[in-house]
Design a protein around this motif. Structure first.
Motif, PDB file in Angstrom:
ATOM      1  N   ILE A 190       0.860  -1.186   0.000  1.00 44.27           N
ATOM      2  CA  ILE A 190       0.000   0.000   0.000  1.00 44.27           C
ATOM      3  C   ILE A 190       0.893   1.231   0.000  1.00 44.27           C
ATOM      4  CG2 ILE A 190      -1.841   1.228   1.209  1.00 44.27           C
ATOM      5  CD1 ILE A 190      -2.576  -1.504   2.501  1.00 44.27           C
ATOM      6  N   ILE A 223       1.046   5.466  -0.852  1.00 47.37           N
ATOM      7  CA  ILE A 223       0.262   6.681  -1.060  1.00 47.37           C
ATOM      8  C   ILE A 223       0.795   7.528  -2.216  1.00 47.37           C
ATOM      9  CG2 ILE A 223       1.600   8.072   0.580  1.00 47.37           C
ATOM     10  CD1 ILE A 223      -1.028   9.414   1.404  1.00 47.37           C
ATOM     11  N   ARG A 279       1.627   8.319  -5.679  1.00 49.98           N
ATOM     12  CA  ARG A 279       1.294   7.798  -7.006  1.00 49.98           C
ATOM     13  C   ARG A 279       2.491   7.782  -7.953  1.00 49.98           C
ATOM     14  NH1 ARG A 279      -2.999   9.130  -9.110  1.00 49.98           N
ATOM     15  NH2 ARG A 279      -4.055  10.145  -7.366  1.00 49.98           N
ATOM     16  N   ILE A 318      -1.639  -1.361  -4.121  1.00 52.86           N
ATOM     17  CA  ILE A 318      -2.766  -0.460  -3.879  1.00 52.86           C
ATOM     18  C   ILE A 318      -2.230   0.950  -3.686  1.00 52.86           C
ATOM     19  CG2 ILE A 318      -4.657   0.140  -2.301  1.00 52.86           C
ATOM     20  CD1 ILE A 318      -4.939  -2.811  -1.633  1.00 52.86           C
ATOM     21  N   ARG A 319      -2.712   1.885  -4.483  1.00 57.57           N
ATOM     22  CA  ARG A 319      -2.292   3.282  -4.354  1.00 57.57           C
ATOM     23  C   ARG A 319      -3.331   4.008  -3.514  1.00 57.57           C
ATOM     24  NH1 ARG A 319      -2.626   8.387  -3.681  1.00 57.57           N
ATOM     25  NH2 ARG A 319      -4.283   8.511  -5.234  1.00 57.57           N
ATOM     26  N   GLU A 320      -3.035   4.160  -2.218  1.00 59.90           N
ATOM     27  CA  GLU A 320      -4.020   4.741  -1.311  1.00 59.90           C
ATOM     28  C   GLU A 320      -3.338   5.175  -0.022  1.00 59.90           C
ATOM     29  OE1 GLU A 320      -6.566   6.494  -0.463  1.00 59.90           O
ATOM     30  OE2 GLU A 320      -8.011   5.133  -1.445  1.00 59.90           O
ATOM     31  N   ASP A 321      -4.004   6.053   0.702  1.00 57.67           N
ATOM     32  CA  ASP A 321      -3.592   6.464   2.043  1.00 57.67           C
ATOM     33  C   ASP A 321      -3.924   5.319   2.989  1.00 57.67           C
ATOM     34  OD1 ASP A 321      -3.383   7.496   4.612  1.00 57.67           O
ATOM     35  OD2 ASP A 321      -4.364   9.391   4.129  1.00 57.67           O
ATOM     36  N   LYS A 337      -6.896   5.348   5.243  1.00 52.04           N
ATOM     37  CA  LYS A 337      -8.226   5.297   4.641  1.00 52.04           C
ATOM     38  C   LYS A 337      -8.567   3.919   4.078  1.00 52.04           C
ATOM     39  CE  LYS A 337      -8.094  10.200   3.326  1.00 52.04           C
ATOM     40  NZ  LYS A 337      -8.129  11.161   2.189  1.00 52.04           N
ATOM     41  N   VAL A 338      -7.601   3.030   4.073  1.00 47.92           N
ATOM     42  CA  VAL A 338      -7.802   1.711   3.476  1.00 47.92           C
ATOM     43  C   VAL A 338      -8.615   0.818   4.405  1.00 47.92           C
ATOM     44  CG1 VAL A 338      -6.638  -0.393   2.702  1.00 47.92           C
ATOM     45  CG2 VAL A 338      -5.691   1.838   2.126  1.00 47.92           C
ATOM     46  N   ASP A 339      -9.560   0.083   3.830  1.00 44.75           N
ATOM     47  CA  ASP A 339     -10.344  -0.906   4.577  1.00 44.75           C
ATOM     48  C   ASP A 339      -9.546  -2.210   4.599  1.00 44.75           C
ATOM     49  OD1 ASP A 339     -12.110  -2.784   5.565  1.00 44.75           O
ATOM     50  OD2 ASP A 339     -13.823  -2.080   4.402  1.00 44.75           O
TER      51      ASP A 339
END
Length: 283
Positions: free
Chosen positions: A74, A76, A78, A97-100, A103-105
């Protein structure tokens, strides 16, 4: 495959993709193969599901993917995703996964990528969100272990003993959820760019906590105590419980009201929280 921990390789990749190190994201990439291997070995990733937070260009990820059952990274930033795609392209057991991370589930990842199975966390934790990440994963039932590299001073707070200056709310939070082991220190000289402080690798073996404890009351007490750690617990804990009630609780538990927050063990905080809960139930 090029050695991703080589400073020359890191520079070539960053230049080719026209990417700069992000100071705001706390990006410091490990450029020592010995430490890369030691971290992966200490995490014991063989045939396990793994989540890695903040993989950067995939230095640790590449080593993990060779042994893990499934790896989800994961990131953040990009701008680093194309580099990760290149460096991890040979592995079919890896997902990016490109995400904070905040905030990821994670439970969704567990169900969709790990088939509901347990997993472990590995991370070179970004210094600015170290505590929120630990708190997030400590409360996830399927997370069984964390191998994390973090600033040495933060590690000292987690490992601290009561009645010392490093003993803190973070110490007690981690202790409530996990058995902590120090693996080794990592010198600041083996990072690119070089940070201002050395790092420490910790292993957190998560366990089933005491479910009879009201966590809100417990951590309200702990935070109240350490927010005013120079005051006695009789004064600092009044944000959670009335003075006369605290006096009654301390007498019952044989705790001196003159102690300060750093003088109490986790068990003592738990004892106090249960008494506060009983008082509230009687009202």
């Amino acid at each position: 495959m090029r050695k991703l921990y080589s400073p020359k390789t890191v520079k070539e990749l960053m230049d080719f993709y026209d990417v700069n190190f992000s100071k705001s994201l706390g990006q410091n990439f490990l450029v020592d193969g010995n430490f890369v291997r030691r971290i992966v070995e200490s995490a014991n990733v063989e045939e396990k599901n793994v989540i890695e937070v903040g993989p950067g260009i995939g230095t640790l990820s590449y080593e993990i993917a060779q042994k893990a059952k499934k790896l989800v990274v994961i990131e953040i930033d990009r701008s680093l995703v194309p580099i990760l795609n290149e460096n991890l392209s040979e592995f079919s057991n890896t997902k990016i996964i490109r995400e904070d991370i905040l905030k990821v589930d994670i439970n969704k990842i567990v169900e969709e990528d790990f088939n509901g199975e347990d997993f472990i966390l590995i991370s070179n934790l970004p210094y600015y969100i170290t505590t929120p990440i630990i708190e997030k994963f400590a409360k996830i039932e399927k997370c069984k272990n964390m191998t994390i590299m973090l600033q040495k001073e933060v590690a000292m707070r987690i490992l601290a003993k009561e009645s010392t200056k490093d003993y803190s709310a973070l110490t007690l939070f981690v202790k409530f959820f996990a058995d902590v082991k120090k693996e080794f220190n990592v010198a600041k000289t083996v990072f690119m760019p070089k940070p201002k402080i050395d790092s420490t690798v910790l292993n957190l073996k998560l366990r089933i906590y005491d479910k009879s404890v009201d966590q809100k009351i417990l951590f309200d007490l702990i935070h109240a105590g350490f927010n005013k750690r120079r005051k006695t617990i009789l004064n600092s804990l009044q944000n959670v419980c009335k003075k006369e009630e605290l006096i009654e609780i301390f007498e019952k538990l044989n705790i001196s009201p003159k102690l300060r927050a750093e003088n109490l063990t986790l068990d003592r905080y738990i004892d106090i929280s249960k008494e506060v809960e009983n008082i509230r139930k009687q009202k």
